[in-house]
Structures are given as C-alpha cells and as structure tokens.
Motif scaffolding. Structure first.
Motif, PDB file in Angstrom:
ATOM      1  N   GLY B 322       2.974  47.205  98.705  1.00  0.00           N
ATOM      2  CA  GLY B 322       2.836  46.400  97.489  1.00  0.00           C
ATOM      3  C   GLY B 322       2.946  47.261  96.247  1.00  0.00           C
ATOM      4  O   GLY B 322       3.022  48.489  96.323  1.00  0.00           O
ATOM      5  N   VAL B 323       2.978  46.590  95.113  1.00  0.00           N
ATOM      6  CA  VAL B 323       3.104  47.272  93.826  1.00  0.00           C
ATOM      7  C   VAL B 323       2.072  46.686  92.866  1.00  0.00           C
ATOM      8  O   VAL B 323       1.981  45.466  92.739  1.00  0.00           O
ATOM      9  CB  VAL B 323       4.509  47.089  93.218  1.00  0.00           C
ATOM     10  N   ILE B 324       1.312  47.559  92.192  1.00  0.00           N
ATOM     11  CA  ILE B 324       0.443  47.112  91.098  1.00  0.00           C
ATOM     12  C   ILE B 324       1.327  47.139  89.847  1.00  0.00           C
ATOM     13  O   ILE B 324       1.441  48.163  89.179  1.00  0.00           O
ATOM     14  CB  ILE B 324      -0.794  48.025  90.964  1.00  0.00           C
ATOM     15  N   ARG B 328      -4.395  46.572  85.274  1.00  0.00           N
ATOM     16  CA  ARG B 328      -5.563  45.804  85.724  1.00  0.00           C
ATOM     17  C   ARG B 328      -5.249  44.777  86.812  1.00  0.00           C
ATOM     18  O   ARG B 328      -6.094  43.983  87.169  1.00  0.00           O
ATOM     19  CB  ARG B 328      -6.277  45.129  84.545  1.00  0.00           C
ATOM     20  N   ASP B 329      -4.014  44.791  87.369  1.00  0.00           N
ATOM     21  CA  ASP B 329      -3.705  43.918  88.496  1.00  0.00           C
ATOM     22  C   ASP B 329      -4.514  44.315  89.717  1.00  0.00           C
ATOM     23  O   ASP B 329      -4.827  45.486  89.905  1.00  0.00           O
ATOM     24  CB  ASP B 329      -2.218  44.078  88.884  1.00  0.00           C
ATOM     25  N   TYR B 394     -11.798  37.624 105.973  1.00  0.00           N
ATOM     26  CA  TYR B 394     -12.158  38.693 105.032  1.00  0.00           C
ATOM     27  C   TYR B 394     -10.946  39.028 104.185  1.00  0.00           C
ATOM     28  O   TYR B 394      -9.824  38.626 104.494  1.00  0.00           O
ATOM     29  CB  TYR B 394     -12.636  39.938 105.799  1.00  0.00           C
ATOM     30  N   ARG B 395     -11.225  39.777 103.128  1.00  0.00           N
ATOM     31  CA  ARG B 395     -10.125  40.153 102.227  1.00  0.00           C
ATOM     32  C   ARG B 395     -10.149  41.642 101.943  1.00  0.00           C
ATOM     33  O   ARG B 395     -11.210  42.248 101.862  1.00  0.00           O
ATOM     34  CB  ARG B 395     -10.269  39.420 100.896  1.00  0.00           C
ATOM     35  N   VAL B 396      -8.952  42.152 101.801  1.00  0.00           N
ATOM     36  CA  VAL B 396      -8.807  43.538 101.358  1.00  0.00           C
ATOM     37  C   VAL B 396      -8.188  43.494  99.967  1.00  0.00           C
ATOM     38  O   VAL B 396      -7.177  42.816  99.759  1.00  0.00           O
ATOM     39  CB  VAL B 396      -7.849  44.334 102.284  1.00  0.00           C
ATOM     40  N   GLY B 397      -8.791  44.188  99.019  1.00  0.00           N
ATOM     41  CA  GLY B 397      -8.251  44.251  97.650  1.00  0.00           C
ATOM     42  C   GLY B 397      -7.809  45.668  97.330  1.00  0.00           C
ATOM     43  O   GLY B 397      -8.460  46.640  97.709  1.00  0.00           O
ATOM     44  N   ILE B 398      -6.675  45.766  96.659  1.00  0.00           N
ATOM     45  CA  ILE B 398      -6.159  47.074  96.231  1.00  0.00           C
ATOM     46  C   ILE B 398      -5.982  47.035  94.715  1.00  0.00           C
ATOM     47  O   ILE B 398      -5.426  46.084  94.177  1.00  0.00           O
ATOM     48  CB  ILE B 398      -4.773  47.366  96.852  1.00  0.00           C
ATOM     49  N   ARG B 399      -6.491  48.076  94.061  1.00  0.00           N
ATOM     50  CA  ARG B 399      -6.258  48.176  92.608  1.00  0.00           C
ATOM     51  C   ARG B 399      -6.130  49.655  92.247  1.00  0.00           C
ATOM     52  O   ARG B 399      -6.425  50.531  93.067  1.00  0.00           O
ATOM     53  CB  ARG B 399      -7.390  47.524  91.829  1.00  0.00           C
ATOM     54  N   ASP B 400      -5.704  49.900  91.002  1.00  0.00           N
ATOM     55  CA  ASP B 400      -5.647  51.274  90.517  1.00  0.00           C
ATOM     56  C   ASP B 400      -7.021  51.640  89.968  1.00  0.00           C
ATOM     57  O   ASP B 400      -7.644  50.845  89.262  1.00  0.00           O
ATOM     58  CB  ASP B 400      -4.586  51.408  89.417  1.00  0.00           C
ATOM     59  N   ALA B 401      -7.478  52.834  90.305  1.00  0.00           N
ATOM     60  CA  ALA B 401      -8.815  53.251  89.892  1.00  0.00           C
ATOM     61  C   ALA B 401      -8.957  53.248  88.374  1.00  0.00           C
ATOM     62  O   ALA B 401     -10.069  53.171  87.853  1.00  0.00           O
ATOM     63  CB  ALA B 401      -9.123  54.646  90.442  1.00  0.00           C
ATOM     64  N   PHE B 402      -7.852  53.352  87.652  1.00  0.00           N
ATOM     65  CA  PHE B 402      -7.922  53.436  86.190  1.00  0.00           C
ATOM     66  C   PHE B 402      -7.388  52.178  85.510  1.00  0.00           C
ATOM     67  O   PHE B 402      -7.203  52.159  84.295  1.00  0.00           O
ATOM     68  CB  PHE B 402      -7.134  54.655  85.697  1.00  0.00           C
ATOM     69  N   GLY B 403      -7.043  51.160  86.312  1.00  0.00           N
ATOM     70  CA  GLY B 403      -6.524  49.938  85.709  1.00  0.00           C
ATOM     71  C   GLY B 403      -5.112  50.082  85.168  1.00  0.00           C
ATOM     72  O   GLY B 403      -4.672  49.284  84.361  1.00  0.00           O
ATOM     73  N   HIS B 404      -4.395  51.119  85.588  1.00  0.00           N
ATOM     74  CA  HIS B 404      -3.011  51.261  85.144  1.00  0.00           C
ATOM     75  C   HIS B 404      -2.089  50.472  86.085  1.00  0.00           C
ATOM     76  O   HIS B 404      -2.522  50.011  87.144  1.00  0.00           O
ATOM     77  CB  HIS B 404      -2.598  52.739  85.120  1.00  0.00           C
ATOM     78  N   GLY B 405      -0.829  50.350  85.727  1.00  0.00           N
ATOM     79  CA  GLY B 405       0.112  49.643  86.577  1.00  0.00           C
ATOM     80  C   GLY B 405       1.540  49.917  86.150  1.00  0.00           C
ATOM     81  O   GLY B 405       1.776  50.492  85.084  1.00  0.00           O
TER      82      GLY B 405
END
Lengths: 725, 537
Positions: B322-324, B328-329, B394-405
């Motif tokens: 996937g791609v963020i 903040r995605d 259940y759900r797995v969530g992935i995000r950037d630790a700094f909210g960048h994208g």
C-alpha cells in the motif's frame, strides 16, 4: 469601619512614626520597602542565589517565599518578635552590623518603624481581609514638554478592595533615553536641552506603568508643509503624522543612483552593474522606482539574501547537531524563500516539524532545542518578540510574565519526542527523528505541578485528544488577532530596510520599550496579514513608500532624529553583502570550503566555513547558539582589514580580475574611471572626481594597470562603498 | 560470537590450504552497461593470480577477462533484464565477495573531470546513465542538461544503497545561471532521486557532491577512489518502484510500475510465477527497474477504499502493498481470528528504500487499540505479534509515524500465522578445498523457541566432482544450533557455486541458507567453492 481602617493604614505608610505598634501588612507595607530600598532587586538579595545566604524573590513577586526567608530561614535570626530591634534584618538595614549593601535607611525612618512594628506584631504573613495589589498607574501617561522643563509624576497603586493610594515615594523610575528625558528618584521628569522622546517607566513592587514624553522642536511648522508631502502608501502618511507631532520635516528624496544602489543591496544583496545603473538613470518613466522593485523581487538572488538573514536566527552549530542536519535545515530555509512561502506557513512548518532531520530540515530545530523550556524562549522571542527568558527563573522585572506563563507556554512542547540517534558532539552524525510522543508534561519548577498548555494571552484553540499540541500553538500564533506575531515580523523587515526597527531591539516588544511609531507598526502588521503573510509584498510595500526613498542627508529640523525615519539611516553592509560586492567589483569570486565554485557568501550553509573577512564584518561566531542578531557596527579591525587584507589585495591585483581587464582594454582613462564609479558606487563620477582620477593615469611613471588597481582599491576603502546609503 | 566463528572459519581455510591470497574486488568501474552493448570495466582490487573467471547471480552478462590485470570486457545481451546483476570474480586462489553490476536501458557514459565549476559543467546532450566518481576530497561533479519548458528530468543516484560506495550523496538542480532550485539529500536510503519539471526552457545544472557515509569532524565534501556512483539523467520514462513489491509464486501478478514520465500503457506489466527466488519489474523503454522476491502466499495491492470504515480483507498468510499517499492518511485491513490464534505482522518500507516510517496497530472491530508498534529495536520497520483475545474480526492499521505521506511512502505488510520457525545461515560465503581433500562448512540454525522439528541440511547444485553428505539437525544436542557439512572434492573436481538448504517434514519447500559476512547481500544465496590443485602450497 473596616475601609477607614485601611485608608488609615495606607496613610500611615509615609506618615511620621506613630508610637504604638499597629497591624502591618507584609505584602502591602513590608515588601514594598524591601523593593524600594533595593533589598529585593537583581544585584542584591533578589538574584537567583541571593546574597550572602539571604535570598528574596526578585522585587517581591513571591510573597510566601520572602516571608519564609525572613521568618523561618537562618534559624529565625532575621526577625526577633521578642526583641524586634535586635532583628538581623533591621540591624543590617541600618548598618548596625556589617552589611555588604550598606545602610538602607535610618533608625528614625518611617521604613524602620513599619518593619519594626511588623516584627513586633508577630511578623504575620497576612492580615485578616487584606486586599491585594491589582495594578499601578502613572499620571500623566503622555506629556509634551519644552526643553529643560520638569514635571512630577504621580504613581498610584490600586487594590482589590477598590482603594488606591499614592505610592510615588515607594516607586522606582527609569528612562529609556536619559539624555533626552531624565527622571529622579522622586519621580520628577526632567527634559534635556534637545528635542526628542523618551518613555519613563515607574515601577512599584513588580508592577509597572509608563509615561511617554515628547519634546518637539521649538518653532512650529505649518500644517500645510505636511499636507503637501507625497503619500505613496499608508506608510508615508503615518510617518508624516509622527514627524508633525515632533515638528520634524523630512529629508529630500534620494537621487536615482542612490535609490538604485539602496534597493539592490536591500532587496537582493548585490550591487547594480554599470549597465543597470546606466539604464535606470536613463529611464524617464515616472514609475521606474516601483518597477525596479518588481524586477528585483523576481531575481534569484532574493532567496539567498533573505534566507541568509533567517539562517542567523535559526541555524544551529554543526558541532552540536551534525553537518547533515544543518545542511538540510539550511536548505529548508532557502527553499522557503525560493518559493516565497507565506510567513505563517513557514512558522507553522517549523514549529510542528516531525520526521528525520535528514529528510525534513525543519525538524533540526527540535534536534537542537531539545527540552520544552529551551524551545519556549526561542519561540517567544523569534515569533512574538517577547523575551521570556527572565520569566524562566523569576517574575519578569519589566513585564507581566511569570514562571506560570513561561512553563505554560513550554507545555505546548511537552510531547516533542526524539527517536533515532541523539546528539554526540562534536560530530553528532546520527539520524534522529522528531516525533509527537504519546505523553509528556512540563512542571512548574517551584510547585512541581504539571501545567496544561497555556498561551501567553488570548485563547489557544482546544487541543483534541491525540493531536499534536504544537498545532494548536501554531494556530494561536498565526491567528489574525495575535498582533505580536505580525508586528515582530514586519519590525524585522522594516529594520533591515530602514536601518532601524520601529521597535529596537527588533525582538523586544513590550510596554516599557514602545515602538517609535505605534500606529505605523500596527498598520504594517495589518497589511502583512491582509497580504497573507507574503514576504515579497511586505518588502514591496516598504520599498515603494516615499519614505523609503528619502535621502540620508539631514536638514536643520531632522538633524537629531534617529528613530522617526525623517531621513534614511545609513547602515554598514552586512558581512556577506560586502564580501560579495567586493567579489563582483574585482570579478574574482572567493573559494569556500564545502561550497561549489562561484558560490556567493550569502549561500554559505554554515558559519563553520572559514572566512576571516566574514568574521571581521560581524558574522556570528560558529559556536554561538541561535538566534543571533547582528549589530552592523563598524570597527577599526574592519577598516584595517579592507586596507591590508592580502585576500582583498589579491582580488584587486589578480591577473584574472577586472582591474587587469580594464587596464588591458582600449578604454580611455576617463571611461575607466566612469566604469569604476558605476561599478563601485553605482553612480557617475563628478567632473572633479573624474578629473582627479584621470590625472593619475598621466602622472610621471604611472603604469596603467597599477592606476586602475589603486583606484579600485581606494574606492573600496571609502564609506560610500562600505555603507548602504 | 558470529565474529569468532568467522575468524575460526577463515583460520581453517588458511591452515588447510596455504597459498596465494584469494582475489579481492573493491569496485567495478564503470558500474553498468546498456543492453546489447559492451563496455571495458576496471575491477579494482588485488589479484595474485590473473586471469579470473566471473560468476553471475543471474543471466544476461558475458564477462571476458582481458590480459591486463583488472581489465574486463562486459557485454549485456540485447534481451537481458535490466537492474543489478551480482557477480563474483574467481580464480584458483578463491573468490571475491559479490558486487553489483548494472544492466540498463539507457546509453552509459563516463563522468569527465574537470567539471567542478558551475561555469564549466560536463554537457549531457541526451538521456543517459553517467558513471561518476567523486575523485578526491572537495570534488563536485556538475552536468549541464538542456530542457524545454515543463519537461520533466529525472535525476537518480545509485551509490551508497546498492553499490555500497562509502559516501552520502547530495543532488542539486541549479538554474542556468547557477542558483540552486532543488536540493535533495536522501530518497532511497542515502541515495537521492529527484524529478524536476523545468519552469522555463534552458540549460539546467545537475550537481553531485557528498559527505563520507560515516561523518567525520570536518565539513568538507568527501571524495576518493571508492566514491563511485551511477547518475541517471533522463527525460524519458523512469521506473522508481513497483506495486506490489512481492510476487506470489502461485499465479501471475499484474504489477504497476511507478515512477516518472511513465505513460499508462508503459506502467502495467504481468509477471508470471517462477521457481526463481526473484523477478525484475521493468519496461524495455524505461530506465530503472525494481526487484521483487517471490513468496509462498498471496500478494495484493491496497484498494482505494482501505480506509478506517471500509477495511480491505487481508489474507493470512498474505501480503499487501500500500501507499500512504496523503499526509496523516491511515490504511486499514481486516482479518478474522479465533480466540488464541497467533499472528505475526511485518511491515517493510525503510528496508525497501521508501520514505515511510511505518507504525502498525491492531484494533478490534470497534476500533479499540489492542497493540501498536512503531520501531522494532533499532529497526524503523516494525513487526507486531498478536494473539486474538476472542473470536471475531480485527483490523490492522498502517500510518507514518510523523504523519507524512506521498507517492514514495510505500509499505509492504505481511501477515503470517505466528508459529515457531528457524533461520539458516552460513558464514563466510566462500570456501576453498584442495582437489582430493575435504573442507568443513559450518551451518548455523537459529531455532525459534518451540521449534522442535528435525531438519535435513543439504548442499545443492554442487559443482562436478564435489560431494556433501546431508546432515541432520535435531531439537536437542549440538546439531540443534549448528552442523558441519563435509565438502569432499574428487581429484578432478571443479570449482563452482552451490546452495545450502534445510528441509523439514512439514515444509512445502526447503529454506535456502542466508549468507552472512562482510559484503554479502540478500540477492546472493550461492556460496562459491574453490577447488585448488592438489599440489597447492
């Protein structure tokens, strides 16, 4: 009944000694004496570690602390309820026992009696139903004076029970311009012999009030003189209004050549070329000055020139944070100016920066300033113009800020977290990431209480759970009703362009250091906000005013003015600008470490790049922490450097340089002289200048190349070159 | 411990066959060749014995050893797959560590000094790959490239990440009059990649300089013989990466190429299943390539709606790329579990050269957080072990630790049932044996707690005349942690590559041993066996 008791009590403060011991208020009677007689001031017991083991809070901001210091510490020797006259605090104050501060008052003084009565009555911390000091006013708050006139000030303290009293005798006074308007210990202001203005601060305890004094020029100037002055934009009108109050008349406009050179140096940090000078002087269009500004703002030199100024304020030492973090931070600053990033966005990106300092240069700010309290003083000084540093340790002596304000603001940075590799000077080469931590708090240093984020004034937007508190801070900082944010920014730019800030120092906005033209500062800030914090528009607004184009040549009515912009104030060229100008004049660029060839000094990414020239002309020391404000002062070393530097000599006499090329060319001596004057001064030589210079070529034994070099060297060594006029 | 083992092994080799030193390859320069072309390459290193022969990890290159020491002639087949080819140079004394050599679709050229000065750049008149070297301290390489208005130039450096050059390159694009317009330090690891759309017609400058990868106390730009790089400058299509980032061995995968100047018809390729360890995603008309490993489970790509309210189903075992895209995605995936089911989730992003610093979280169906991991030890790419507390979704969530994208904020999420397994490792990755003699190769088995299966350790693909008896690794005793394979060379045995694998009773396919040691890469899993003459000293 109770009210009349308090009125009586207040009257008794300055009244003659009364025989019987009456109830004495610690906060309202004892502490004011300690402040007024200098006991709790900074150089004495008010300093951070006190004096000789006895510490009071600075000017009595912490009554509980002071009460404990007097009654409990030092084994209670300082006050003796049983035998008040033997109390150490009285013995010391009257000089009966050795006291480093000498005698502060006599045994028969009202002060002695009040302190003695307070001790005799058991040294109480508070009296029943005691009111609190709420504010202090001074009368008058504005005063027009004639030279050498004097006038008494009256200082009134206002209390929580709606009573007030004259505390002039217990107040302290200070003038920000003692040579213009002085003030004595009794609060009598004394106008000096010369026209001008000053602000007098009256302080009672740690609360202050100010009085602005103006001494206009004696003979009035007709209103029609001011009405007839040109008004290119709002700046002119507001400057004229102030000049009218003072009876000052503005200088004549600068000539086109001066304006061209000034605008080039101010907007893009370079000299105009001879071709640019010729074209501008030949241009007959009435709007040529405004069009020049438009062209300059589109030049690529603009970004490096302005980024170089901001780098002084932000860029840390690579010994501390590592060269990669500094390079990328520098590039972030430069990129912001390249793209003319709106100032509010610039500050927001900086203050909410996250991620690796190798990817997001702005994050380096938080690698350098690691703890919330370290960040706080820098943020408030840079982006509000409020110097909070004092309030970190004690109540600010000239301001309303206390420790709760300081650490409340710091709490916005409580959750700034770090991961990766931290600092390891002097290389510090690791990668570090700035992250918003899940938790973190800032505690009040005295009470140990965890403080919620609190803005200095106004209301910060609510901080949603899990949100970065810094976003709320950025919202508050950049909000339209935060006048400080825009004012300190426009003040910096104004100071850069006009030679002096409307507030000086540029980052010290406070009631006791008022702007020389408050309506102008406000109007500039309002306009900056209207222009959506667009730097280039701000620069355009200032540089297209009529006032910006004034000559620096004084007239008899503005000779003494150095703050109201009745004429242009000359400033020495900034180190980098002067350096680059010399490279352009000689056509020999400098070689810098860690920079591509042909780089200009204002493109250097760290002060660690060696340059004796730049250091001599005031570049901040590489080991100094930002923010570094420069003083464009002139020194003997600078003059000696220009005269004797071998690097400069080499540029002038280089075989690759302009002097040799001019000498080798076919131009006649007078054409060479013209070329040099256009290149170095940005103007044509006068007939006399041309005659004198041309004669050098035909003098006995003169060698053409050497004459050109000598002329070039001589012109570089004149104030007309070194200063922006 | 590992270091000691390594020393022991080296000592063993040295004692058993005292002889000339094994060859050593420091770098190849130039670092690549265009398909269908031939190039003269200098192999820097030390060669007691010349000529050498070359072994490559995949087909596509013909390597001829010239008479002069260190000189090779390398030809890429016209149909060779672009991307790195790992190669070793071998002789009777031993084999070098594997080094990458690139096959490209663009013409290759050499950087020419002097090009330090902004006003004296090296002119580059067409898309190409420049083989450059920051030759000495303070060196700056400057190239001039003519662009039309709005034309997109892709500038990409390969130096530290793939070539292993010991420097941290920086890339700048300057206006025709020398003012910096763009500056980039890191994109793929330390190596910068920069797409640049020309704001106006003109000749732009591309500037390369660098600092030592291990910073020193100076601020100077670094340089030296080993500071080599490949600079791709192209206004044509360029492949930066591919989606997905892994291939299922079970079925054909439609792979989307992502980069710049890629038209839609050039950005989709289909890759067939294979028994190979990996495949390469590329387009014959585009520069750049992306290497994808095959895996034994499904490989999906993030669907558009994988938001919190519409999580995409994640097969277990399975992988999703996937791609963020936006700051903040957050991307969400769902899986079902029975109480007590244990899972291992692994996220790869940094390791693959992407900008994302992933954070992984598991929540229940209502969104309540049950576990969250940002970094695993000092690794930015996290892994999360999760045991379901109850039956349910259940759900797995992935995000950037700094909210960048952004486009290069790609992640590869792998979900596996958590069960104990093992890692098979061999150090070093070369061995020497005298003809008619034997040599021992130590294989390390790192068993997870609870992994009790018996394993058979086998050498496969052995060169002619070489035999190795399989060994057993049992859950108890010395063989649980390591076994020694006895490599026996007949009198007429040949040198050559081979692999070491482990096979357990319930394993679908054997596990290939990972080579460990200085200069090894996951791309190479073949050891090299040198069979020295029986009379070697």
């Amino acid at each position: 009944m109770r009210q009349s008791f308090w009125i009586w009590l207040f009257l008794s403060i300055l009244a003659a000694p009364i025989e019987a011991a009456e109830p004495v208020s610690f906060e309202l009677q004892v502490q004011p004496i300690l402040a007024a007689r200098g006991c709790s001031i900074g150089p004495c017991h008010g300093k951070a570690r006190g004096q000789n083991g006895f510490q009071l809070s600075l000017l009595g901001f912490d009554s509980d602390f002071d009460h404990a210091a007097l009654t409990k510490n030092a084994r209670g020797r300082r006050v003796s309820v049983a035998a008040p006259d033997t109390s150490l605090m009285l013995q010391k104050a009257v000089g009966a026992v050795p006291h480093g501060g000498g005698q502060r008052f006599a045994v028969d003084s009202p002060e002695y009696k009040i302190l003695r009565d307070w001790i005799a009555s058991g040294a109480p911390r508070r009296l029943e139903n005691e009111p609190r000091l709420v504010s202090v006013t001074v009368s008058p708050t504005e005063r027009m004076m004639k030279p050498n006139e004097s006038h008494p000030l009256v200082v009134t303290a206002h209390y929580s029970n709606n009573t007030s009293q004259d505390v002039t005798g217990m107040a302290m006074f200070q003038s920000n311009e003692p040579a213009v308007v002085g003030v004595n210990d009794s609060g009598v202001i004394q106008a000096g012999p010369i026209p001008g203005e000053a602000t007098i601060m009256a302080r009672y305890m740690n609360v202050f009030a100010t009085c602005n004094v103006v001494i206009p020029l004696p003979e009035p100037v007709s209103d029609s003189v001011y009405a007839a002055l040109p008004r290119y934009n709002f700046i002119d009108d507001l400057v004229w209004k102030k000049l009218q109050i003072l009876g000052i008349t503005p200088a004549e406009p600068a000539d086109d050549a001066k304006f061209l050179r000034r605008a080039h140096l101010d907007v893009i940090g370079t000299l105009p070329t001879p071709d640019e000078v010729r074209a501008f002087l030949a241009d007959q269009a009435p709007d040529k000055r405004a069009r020049l500004i438009d062209r300059l703002l589109e030049r690529p030199e603009y970004a490096d020139h302005w980024a170089n100024k901001w780098a002084d304020l932000l860029r840390p030492n690579p010994y501390r944070v590592g060269i990669k973090a500094v390079l990328n931070y520098d590039q972030w600053i430069r990129d912001s100016f390249r793209r003319n990033k709106p100032y509010d966005q610039f500050v927001r990106e900086l203050l909410t920066a996250q991620g690796s300092t190798w990817h997001n240069g702005a994050a380096t700010f938080f690698r350098d300033r690691r703890a919330p309290d370290e960040i706080t003083s820098m943020v408030s000084q840079l982006f509000l113009g409020i110097r909070l540093e004092c309030a970190k340790c004690h109540h600010h002596p000239f301001e309303k800020w206390g420790q709760e304000d300081y650490f409340g603001l710091a709490a916005f940075f409580a959750r700034v977290g770090h991961k990766g590799t931290g600092l390891s000077p002097p290389i510090s080469g690791g990668e570090e990431m700035i992250v918003v931590a899940k938790s973190g708090q800032v505690k009040h240093p005295l009470t140990g209480e965890a403080l919620a984020p609190k803005t200095l004034f106004g209301e910060a937007p609510a901080i949603p759970e899990d949100a970065d508190p810094r976003v709320a801070l950025a919202d508050w900082l950049t909000a339209p009703d935060n006048q400080f944010f825009a004012e300190v920014a426009v003040n910096r730019v104004w100071a850069d362009l006009m030679g002096r800030g409307l507030v000086d120092p540029v980052d010290d906005l406070r009631a006791t250091n008022p702007p020389t033209n408050a309506p102008l500062l406000r109007a500039l800030a309002d306009d900056f906000r209207r222009q959506k914090f667009n730097w280039k528009e701000l620069i355009r607004t200032i540089t297209t005013s009529y006032v910006y184009g004034l000559s620096s040549e004084p007239n008899e009515r503005n000779l003494a003015d150095n703050r109201n912009f009745s004429r242009h104030y000359r400033t020495r060229l900034r180190a980098e600008v002067l350096h680059d100008a010399i490279c352009d004049v000689t056509a020999i660029p400098s070689r810098f470490d860690a920079m591509p060839s042909g780089s200009r000094a204002n493109q250097i990414w760290t002060h660690r790049v060696n340059s004796i020239f730049l250091d001599t002309f005031g570049r901040p020391d590489r080991n100094r922490d930002p923010p570094c404000e420069r003083m464009e002062t002139t020194t003997v070393t600078q003059a000696l450097h220009l005269m004797n530097s071998t690097a400069l000599h080499d540029k002038v006499t280089s075989d690759e340089g302009r002097a040799k090329k001019l000498a080798d060319g076919s131009q006649k001596p007078e054409q060479i002289v013209e070329e040099l004057y256009l290149r170095i001064y940005g103007r044509w030589p006068s007939l006399e200048e041309n005659r004198v210079a041309t004669e050098l070529f035909s003098a006995a034994g003169a060698q053409r190349r050497q004459v050109v070099e000598d002329l070039m060297w001589a012109l570089i060594n004149t104030p007309e070159f070194v200063f922006k006029d | 411990m590992r270091y000691t083992l390594c020393l022991v092994m080296i000592g063993f080799c040295l004692c058993s066959v005292a002889r000339a030193a094994p060859p050593q390859l420091n770098s190849l320069f130039p670092t690549g060749v265009q398909r269908g072309q031939t190039v003269e390459v200098t192999a820097s290193g030390s060669w007691d014995t010349w000529p050498v022969t070359a072994w490559t990890q995949r087909p596509g290159l013909e390597i001829v050893c010239e008479n002069d020491k260190g000189k090779l002639k390398i030809t890429a087949a016209a149909n060779a797959e672009p991307g790195p080819v790992w190669l070793r140079l071998t002789n009777r004394d031993g084999a070098t560590a594997a080094k990458p050599f690139f096959i490209g679709t663009l013409p290759e050229s050499l950087e020419k000094e002097p090009n330090n000065d902004t006003d004296k750049p090296q002119v580059v008149d067409a898309s190409q790959v420049i083989n450059g070297r920051l030759e000495k301290r303070g060196d700056i390489d400057t190239f001039a490239f003519k662009l039309a208005k709005d034309q997109m130039l892709v500038a990409a450096i390969e130096a530290n990440s793939t070539l292993g050059s010991p420097f941290d390159p920086v890339l700048q694009i300057c206006s025709p009059d020398g003012f910096v317009l763009e500056h980039i330090d890191d994109a793929r690891g330390m190596d910068p990649v920069l797409p640049f759309a020309a704001p106006a017609e003109g000749t732009y400058l591309v500037r390369v300089f660098g600092f030592p990868a291990t910073p020193d106390s100076s601020i100077a730009f670094g340089g030296g013989d080993s500071f080599i790089y490949r600079l791709t400058l192209t206004t044509g299509p360029y492949v930066d990466h591919a989606l997905p980032t892994v291939l299922s061995r079970d079925s054909s995968t439609e792979v989307r190429l992502v980069g710049w100047n890629l038209s839609p018809e050039r950005s989709l390729v289909t890759i067939a299943p294979s028994e190979q360890e990996r495949a390469i995603a590329f387009h014959t008309e585009a520069a750049g390539a992306f290497v994808l490993p095959y895996v034994e489970y499904p490989s999906l790509v993030e669907q558009a709606e994988s938001a919190e309210n519409k999580p995409q189903a994640l097969p277990v075992p399975g992988s999703v790329t996937g791609v963020i895209q936006q700051p903040r995605d957050e991307d969400y995936y769902s899986f079902t579990a029975k109480k007590g089911d244990a899972f291992r989730f692994e996220v790869a992003a940094d390791e693959l050269g992407f900008l994302l610093d992933p954070t992984i979280a598991v929540t229940d169906a209502s969104g309540k957080s049950l576990a969250e991991v940002d970094d695993s030890r000092r690794d930015r790419d996290p892994q999360l072990d999760f045991t379901a507390p109850a039956d349910g979704e259940y759900r797995v969530g992935i995000r950037d630790a700094f909210g960048h994208g952004g486009e290069r904020f790609v992640y590869q999420l792998t979900a596996l049932p958590k069960r104990p397994g093992f890692q098979l490792k061999v150090t070093p990755d070369t061995a020497i044996v005298k003809a008619g003699a034997t040599v021992e190769v130590t294989v390390t088995i790192e068993r997870d707690k609870g992994f009790d299966a018996e394993l058979e350790i086998i050498a496969t693909g052995l060169p002619a005349g070489v035999t190795v008896e399989p060994q057993k690794s049992t859950k108890d005793g010395a063989s649980a942690k390591s076994v020694k394979l006895v490599v026996k060379a007949a009198a007429d045995a040949q040198s050559g590559p081979f692999q070491i694998t482990a096979k357990g009773a319930d394993m679908a396919r054997p596990q290939i041993a990972r080579l460990e040691g200085e200069g090894t890469t996951p791309a190479v899993s073949h050891l090299w066996l040198t069979v020295a003459p029986a009379d070697a000293k």
